[in-house]
Design an enzyme around this catalytic site. Sequence first.
Site, PDB file in Angstrom:
ATOM      1  N   GLY A  12       0.802  -1.213   0.000  1.00 58.06           N
ATOM      2  CA  GLY A  12       0.000   0.000   0.000  1.00 58.06           C
ATOM      3  C   GLY A  12       0.839   1.270   0.000  1.00 58.06           C
ATOM      4  N   ASN A  13       1.993   1.211   0.688  1.00 61.82           N
ATOM      5  CA  ASN A  13       2.830   2.405   0.797  1.00 61.82           C
ATOM      6  C   ASN A  13       3.508   2.780  -0.530  1.00 61.82           C
ATOM      7  OD1 ASN A  13       4.273  -0.132   1.545  1.00 61.82           O
ATOM      8  ND2 ASN A  13       6.019   1.253   1.317  1.00 61.82           N
ATOM      9  N   LYS A 129     -11.483  -8.306   8.380  1.00 63.23           N
ATOM     10  CA  LYS A 129     -10.851  -7.198   7.662  1.00 63.23           C
ATOM     11  C   LYS A 129     -11.697  -5.933   7.788  1.00 63.23           C
ATOM     12  CE  LYS A 129      -7.517  -6.176   4.777  1.00 63.23           C
ATOM     13  NZ  LYS A 129      -6.203  -5.961   5.320  1.00 63.23           N
ATOM     14  N   LYS A 210      -3.662  -9.430  -0.734  1.00 55.31           N
ATOM     15  CA  LYS A 210      -2.949  -9.276  -1.998  1.00 55.31           C
ATOM     16  C   LYS A 210      -1.675 -10.128  -2.069  1.00 55.31           C
ATOM     17  CE  LYS A 210       0.868  -6.268  -1.428  1.00 55.31           C
ATOM     18  NZ  LYS A 210       1.013  -6.367  -0.009  1.00 55.31           N
ATOM     19  N   LYS A 272       2.553 -12.160   4.193  1.00 52.38           N
ATOM     20  CA  LYS A 272       3.706 -12.133   3.269  1.00 52.38           C
ATOM     21  C   LYS A 272       4.533 -13.410   3.422  1.00 52.38           C
ATOM     22  CE  LYS A 272       4.077  -7.135   3.619  1.00 52.38           C
ATOM     23  NZ  LYS A 272       2.977  -6.879   2.685  1.00 52.38           N
TER      24      LYS A 272
HETATM   25  P1  ADP Z   1       2.028  -3.673   2.838  1.00 55.50           P
HETATM   26  O1  ADP Z   1       1.142  -2.502   2.681  1.00 55.50           O
HETATM   27  O2  ADP Z   1       3.300  -3.562   2.080  1.00 55.50           O
HETATM   28  O3  ADP Z   1       1.328  -4.993   2.636  1.00 55.50           O
HETATM   29  P2  ADP Z   1       1.945  -4.163   5.717  1.00 55.50           P
HETATM   30  O4  ADP Z   1       1.794  -2.990   6.601  1.00 55.50           O
HETATM   31  O5  ADP Z   1       0.800  -5.059   5.498  1.00 55.50           O
HETATM   32  O6  ADP Z   1       2.546  -3.600   4.357  1.00 55.50           O
HETATM   33  O7  ADP Z   1       3.174  -5.079   6.241  1.00 55.50           O
HETATM   34  C1  ADP Z   1       4.451  -4.523   6.457  1.00 55.50           C
HETATM   35  C2  ADP Z   1       4.626  -4.203   7.932  1.00 55.50           C
HETATM   36  O8  ADP Z   1       4.784  -5.402   8.681  1.00 55.50           O
HETATM   37  C3  ADP Z   1       5.857  -3.422   8.280  1.00 55.50           C
HETATM   38  O9  ADP Z   1       5.644  -2.038   8.148  1.00 55.50           O
HETATM   39  C4  ADP Z   1       6.134  -3.824   9.744  1.00 55.50           C
HETATM   40  O10 ADP Z   1       5.719  -2.807  10.621  1.00 55.50           O
HETATM   41  C5  ADP Z   1       5.249  -5.042   9.975  1.00 55.50           C
HETATM   42  N1  ADP Z   1       5.878  -6.207  10.589  1.00 55.50           N
HETATM   43  C6  ADP Z   1       5.250  -6.987  11.508  1.00 55.50           C
HETATM   44  N2  ADP Z   1       6.018  -8.003  11.888  1.00 55.50           N
HETATM   45  C7  ADP Z   1       7.179  -7.897  11.201  1.00 55.50           C
HETATM   46  C8  ADP Z   1       8.373  -8.680  11.169  1.00 55.50           C
HETATM   47  N3  ADP Z   1       8.499  -9.790  11.899  1.00 55.50           N
HETATM   48  N4  ADP Z   1       9.375  -8.290  10.363  1.00 55.50           N
HETATM   49  C9  ADP Z   1       9.244  -7.170   9.613  1.00 55.50           C
HETATM   50  N5  ADP Z   1       8.138  -6.381   9.600  1.00 55.50           N
HETATM   51  C10 ADP Z   1       7.102  -6.743  10.376  1.00 55.50           C
HETATM   52 MG    MG Z   2      -0.381  -5.757   3.813  1.00 54.92          MG
END
Ligand code: ADP
Ligand code: MG
Length: 310
Positions: A12-13, A129, A210, A272
């Site tokens: 999203g970022n 969600k 996603k 992820k």
């Molecule tokens: P996107 O929009 O790219 O899907 P998300 O916010 O869903 O991003 O996921 C990325 C976030 O996951 C990071 O900003 C971080 O704060 C968080 N996060 C949680 N646990 C972990 C971890 N174990 N290692 C790295 N990041 C993590």
């Molecule tokens: Mg995400």
Amino acid sequence: MGNNLTIIALGGNAILPKGARGTPEEQWRTVEKAAIQLVEIIEENPRVIITHGNGPQVGYLVEAFENLPPGKPRQTLDIAVAMTQGWLGYLIAHSLDRVLSGSSKPRIAAVVTRVMVSRRDPAFQNPTKFIGSYYTREEAEKLARERGWTMKPDPRGGYRRVVPSPKPLKVLEAGIVRSLVYSGAIVVAVGGGGIPVDENLEPVEAVIDKDLASARLGIEVGASRLVILTDVPGVALNYGKPGEKWLGRVTLGEIKEYYAEGHFPPGSMGPKVQASIEFVEATGGVASIGSLGEAYRVYKMEAGTHIVPG
Ligand code: ADP
Ligand code: MG
């Protein structure tokens, strides 16, 4: 490492930085910055499929629907997801076209993508969600009665609608996406996780993750790489806590153990890692998770976390 076919999932970022208001100018600026990050990868390997999230955009549309004048019909969630695929597909395709140089200028196709889910998915029993506006408890109770919505308190305060996030089973347009890529196009697909439809192709009021949808598409088109780009340098153990440790190259066996130990929360890093596990297990390829700002180095496995078979 196989055929080079690479799925690049944009978080999203990549489209809207956290805390941004969401003006068209902000979106163009951010997407163009993301596109610049992808140029080096595409110039080396044009066999690329780009996927993207749509959280803020689908929230924006749902909120807009809720604020329509009386008598104007609201659209359904599946239609909202389809709208975001056009919206973000356009931003990504147009930005890439502008930043790629003449000789490598590709044909970019944003494909409206549907993804099959099962009505029997346990997610339908437990919607998780959050989407759309924030309401008071009284408003939430009224909406639950009148529209049959499931409302839950949001950790950030207030009540919001929650929808199920079922597992993606099959990408309906996978064959078309594959043909387009092999004919030389850069394809944008499964935006926002795809438009959910059920076994009978009936649209479903749900949203699909996603990252899981990107892995599913990767498996179906026979990709050898999944590259998930987000706003952190990779995957960490004890993230944000004492003993934090960033992972470089890890095997399937190792990452499964870390997953079971609870290092990756649902809704952010969890999906992820799960997507990476599913992709590597099914394809024998490599899944990488890293920072959008280091996209090329993540692609080259010089930065980020890499989940490899074994
Ligand atoms: P996107 O929009 O790219 O899907 P998300 O916010 O869903 O991003 O996921 C990325 C976030 O996951 C990071 O900003 C971080 O704060 C968080 N996060 C949680 N646990 C972990 C971890 N174990 N290692 C790295 N990041 C993590
Ligand atoms: Mg995400």
